[in-house]
Write a protein that holds these residues in place. Structure first.
Motif, PDB file in Angstrom:
ATOM      1  N   THR A   1       0.804  -1.100  -0.104  1.00 61.63           N
ATOM      2  CA  THR A   1      -0.031   0.002   0.043  1.00 61.63           C
ATOM      3  C   THR A   1       0.983   1.280   0.132  1.00 61.63           C
ATOM      4  OG1 THR A   1      -0.009   0.013   2.407  1.00 61.63           O
ATOM      5  CG2 THR A   1      -1.898  -1.087   1.450  1.00 61.63           C
ATOM      6  N   SER A   2       1.943   1.296  -0.772  1.00 64.87           N
ATOM      7  CA  SER A   2       3.057   2.184  -0.668  1.00 64.87           C
ATOM      8  C   SER A   2       2.478   3.699  -1.515  1.00 64.87           C
ATOM      9  CB  SER A   2       4.329   1.902  -1.158  1.00 64.87           C
ATOM     10  OG  SER A   2       4.253   1.718  -2.435  1.00 64.87           O
ATOM     11  N   CYS A   3       1.666   3.395  -2.444  1.00 62.35           N
ATOM     12  CA  CYS A   3       1.165   4.670  -3.264  1.00 62.35           C
ATOM     13  C   CYS A   3      -0.470   4.481  -3.478  1.00 62.35           C
ATOM     14  CB  CYS A   3       2.013   4.915  -4.478  1.00 62.35           C
ATOM     15  SG  CYS A   3       1.818   6.407  -5.333  1.00 62.35           S
ATOM     16  N   ASP A   4      -0.559   4.255  -4.911  1.00 65.71           N
ATOM     17  CA  ASP A   4      -2.158   4.486  -5.012  1.00 65.71           C
ATOM     18  C   ASP A   4      -2.647   3.054  -5.586  1.00 65.71           C
ATOM     19  OD1 ASP A   4      -0.740   4.439  -7.412  1.00 65.71           O
ATOM     20  OD2 ASP A   4      -1.903   5.813  -8.383  1.00 65.71           O
ATOM     21  N   GLU A   5      -1.922   1.896  -5.281  1.00 68.80           N
ATOM     22  CA  GLU A   5      -2.444   0.417  -5.660  1.00 68.80           C
ATOM     23  C   GLU A   5      -2.514  -0.233  -4.173  1.00 68.80           C
ATOM     24  OE1 GLU A   5      -2.799   0.223  -8.739  1.00 68.80           O
ATOM     25  OE2 GLU A   5      -1.048   1.354  -9.970  1.00 68.80           O
ATOM     26  N   THR A   6      -3.826  -0.707  -3.911  1.00 67.56           N
ATOM     27  CA  THR A   6      -4.138  -1.674  -2.780  1.00 67.56           C
ATOM     28  C   THR A   6      -3.796  -2.840  -3.336  1.00 67.56           C
ATOM     29  OG1 THR A   6      -5.726  -0.137  -2.088  1.00 67.56           O
ATOM     30  CG2 THR A   6      -5.360  -1.987  -0.798  1.00 67.56           C
ATOM     31  N   SER A   7      -2.732  -3.642  -2.634  1.00 71.22           N
ATOM     32  CA  SER A   7      -2.418  -4.929  -3.408  1.00 71.22           C
ATOM     33  C   SER A   7      -2.555  -6.081  -2.292  1.00 71.22           C
ATOM     34  CB  SER A   7      -1.340  -5.026  -4.048  1.00 71.22           C
ATOM     35  OG  SER A   7      -1.233  -6.411  -4.942  1.00 71.22           O
TER      36      SER A   7
ATOM     37  N   PRO B   1      -9.646  -5.136   3.078  1.00 69.72           N
ATOM     38  CA  PRO B   1     -10.268  -6.179   3.312  1.00 69.72           C
ATOM     39  C   PRO B   1     -10.634  -6.923   2.217  1.00 69.72           C
ATOM     40  CG  PRO B   1     -11.179  -4.445   5.021  1.00 69.72           C
ATOM     41  CD  PRO B   1     -10.092  -3.948   3.716  1.00 69.72           C
ATOM     42  N   ALA B   2     -11.343  -6.529   1.205  1.00 74.05           N
ATOM     43  CA  ALA B   2     -11.895  -7.101   0.331  1.00 74.05           C
ATOM     44  C   ALA B   2     -10.572  -7.556  -0.925  1.00 74.05           C
ATOM     45  CB  ALA B   2     -12.810  -6.145  -0.602  1.00 74.05           C
ATOM     46  N   VAL B   3      -9.470  -6.950  -0.899  1.00 74.85           N
ATOM     47  CA  VAL B   3      -8.415  -7.253  -1.374  1.00 74.85           C
ATOM     48  C   VAL B   3      -7.568  -8.618  -0.825  1.00 74.85           C
ATOM     49  CG1 VAL B   3      -6.114  -6.563  -2.344  1.00 74.85           C
ATOM     50  CG2 VAL B   3      -7.964  -5.057  -2.547  1.00 74.85           C
ATOM     51  N   LEU B   4      -7.610  -8.361   0.368  1.00 75.10           N
ATOM     52  CA  LEU B   4      -6.827  -9.540   1.017  1.00 75.10           C
ATOM     53  C   LEU B   4      -7.824 -10.946   0.960  1.00 75.10           C
ATOM     54  CD1 LEU B   4      -4.424 -10.118   3.251  1.00 75.10           C
ATOM     55  CD2 LEU B   4      -6.628 -10.254   4.989  1.00 75.10           C
TER      56      LEU B   4
END
Lengths: 214, 348
Positions: free
Chosen positions: B8-14, B56-59
């Motif tokens: 989550t370092s910039c603008d992508e949640t992964s 939560p949804a990404v995880l």
């Protein structure tokens, strides 16, 4: 009920393990180090209570309003702990936790004030006659000189105390301790762990405000 | 070994699940591009809020696609820096909470190290390519241009970095000024494929002190002047119906960026020899860069590794993989001790 309560949103952050009627509390530094100190503090509190995290039956966290980074660190950490162990999570308004600090002082209603930045306060009135503080109207922003009119006959709770004039009496307990006691007394609504983590903000982001004004 | 990665370092949640052989079992990326588009760039506060909402949804999706449960994870790897501090703290705090509660080790991963080793990952659930140490790495993205040597024992030695703009940043700025939208890299790449990159030769930035460091601001300024001279002011243009001269100009601009990167690679190869060159980061998706460096490697007997395009942008699979490698090298793994760092140069 054994409760772990976290407050990194308010101006005096701490963590509390509440076990029977005993509270094991660890204070946290105020600045960004709070995020680095949070897990060590939880580890110490658990150690003093003599239990493992898995014994906790509920995790409660101050969800804002408050320090932007603090709100996020507290919520994300609490969510991670909760998700990993299936422990029900409550995300509670920092203003509600502040209102709960005045419980037992004989007042039926309390007006809670926190700093909203840019010379404003964020305020909310609560009824304290039930087992949990009940909001009388959604939180709103006001100026310091409007605080006493907002409070009316309600008792005033403010952090820091000098936010209002005359200064509010110091809260008898920390936000985390009051939150842990409230949750142990009457557990509230649980956050679904597969949904967005619900933070409470006192205002839109600066970029959103600027864009709204443009 | 099952590794859970969080980025989550910039603008992508992964979030991603990677196994001990570097098989990417899942790699879920939720881009916030639409949330930031109205502002014309990434807004740190908006990014932090969106990570909290998306995580939560990404995880859950990453675990589900990998056919794993959280209980299967044996190591958590979360990006600790460099990046936007508020954004980093969301993923790192959640990762710390997960690891602490399950008694798992956690590695706070350097995002650039994630890119650096991403060239070894393969798509389709294949195990990672064997790590050929020592190797050289070129990390090129919207925020970075780094050329490093990774030594036998895994130590990272920085050789060159950019003194001003990153190449991806230069692509973005030029594309915006040319009215081609954001992000700039992919659209310039597409246009350049039908242009003549040798028509407008741009100078390659070199420092006077003999340093290998990159500089892209002079090139960017020269290109902005060329656009200005032609009356191009940022009004939206259709990338498919551009003036042929503008097509050639964009192709020449891209050619100059690729030439600058190749120049430093050649100089390092001449000075200390290269066996393997691993290219990574968002600009590693650029068609001309891939073709040019591959051809150069073929001529000089250097194995050039190109990451699958799915691993070039920010993603948690590369974080999981770099975290696993770091843990094997003896990196600290106490979840309570991992701290976020907005600045964290490679090799420190």
């Amino acid at each position: 009920m054994i409760v772990l309560a976290l407050d990194t949103a308010g101006p005096r952050p701490s963590v509390v393990i509440r076990l029977a009627d005993a509270a094991f509390e660890e204070a946290l530094p105020r600045d960004r180090r709070a995020s680095e100190e949070l897990l060590p503090a939880i580890r110490r509190a658990l150690g003093r209570a003599g239990i493992g995290l898995e014994r906790c039956e509920r995790i409660a966290v101050c969800a804002g309003p408050g320090s932007f980074t603090g709100v996020h660190v507290g919520l994300a950490t609490a969510w991670g702990l909760s998700r990993a162990r299936g422990i029900p999570l409550e995300a509670v308004s920092t203003l509600e936790a502040l209102a709960e600090t005045t419980r037992g002082s004989g007042t039926a209603s309390v007006a809670a004030f926190l700093d909203a930045g840019r010379g404003e306060l964020v305020a909310e009135r609560f009824d304290l006659t039930g087992p949990r503080a009940r909001s009388l109207a959604p939180a709103s922003r006001c100026r310091a000189d409007e605080a006493s009119a907002f409070a009316g006959a309600s008792r005033v709770a403010a952090l820091p105390e000098s936010l209002v004039a005359p200064a509010a009496p110091p809260p008898p307990t920390s936000l985390a301790a009051a939150l842990a006691a409230a949750v142990a007394r009457d557990p509230g609504r649980v956050v679904p762990l597969d949904r967005p983590i619900p933070a409470l903000y006192s205002r839109p982001s600066a970029a959103e405000e600027k864009r709204g004004a443009a | 070994m099952i590794v859970l990665g969080i980025e989550t370092s910039c603008d992508e949640t992964s979030a991603a699940v990677v196994d001990g052989e570097g098989r990417v079992l899942s790699n879920v990326v939720s881009s916030q591009m639409r949330a930031h588009a109205p502002y014309g760039g990434v807004v740190p506060e908006v990014a932090a809020r969106a990570h909290l909402e998306n995580l939560p949804a990404v995880l859950d999706a990453a675990l589900e696609r990998a056919g794993k449960r959280l209980e299967d994870a044996e190591l958590v790897a979360a990006t600790a820096g460099p990046g936007l501090i508020g954004a980093l703290l969301v993923g790192l705090s959640a990762g710390r909470g997960l690891a602490f509660a399950r008694g798992l080790p956690l590695v706070g991963v350097n995002h650039l190290e994630g890119h650096l080793f991403s060239a070894f990952l393969r798509p389709g659930g294949e195990p990672a390519r064997p790590l050929a140490l020592p190797f050289h790495g070129l990390v090129v993205s919207g925020g970075h241009a780094e050329l490093v040597r990774v030594e036998e024992g895994g130590r990272i030695v920085p050789l060159a970095r950019t003194r001003d703009d990153a190449p991806g940043e230069a692509f973005d700025k030029i594309a915006r000024r040319a009215g081609l939208g954001y992000p700039g890299g992919p659209v310039v790449d597409r246009i350049a494929q039908r242009g003549r990159g040798d028509r407008f030769p741009f100078a390659i930035g070199r420092s006077g002190d003999g340093s290998l460091d990159f500089s892209f601001s002079g090139l960017k300024t020269a290109m902005l002047r060329e656009l200005e001279r032609r009356g191009i002011d940022g009004s939206p243009l259709d990338p498919e119906r551009l003036d042929p001269e503008l097509v050639d100009l964009l192709a020449s601009f891209q050619r100059a960026i690729v030439a600058a990167l190749l120049d430093r690679v050649e100089r390092v190869h001449a000075a200390e020899g290269m066996q393997t060159l691993a290219i990574s980061g968002g600009v590693a998706a650029n068609t001309e860069l891939r073709a040019t460096l591959s051809a150069w490697g073929g001529e000089h007997g250097v194995a050039v590794l190109l990451p699958d395009r799915s691993f070039t942008t920010d993603n948690a699979a590369m974080i999981a993989w770099a975290g696993l490698l770091a843990a094997r090298r003896g990196a600290p793994t106490d979840p309570a001790a991992a701290a976020a760092r907005s600045r964290w140069p490679l090799g420190t």
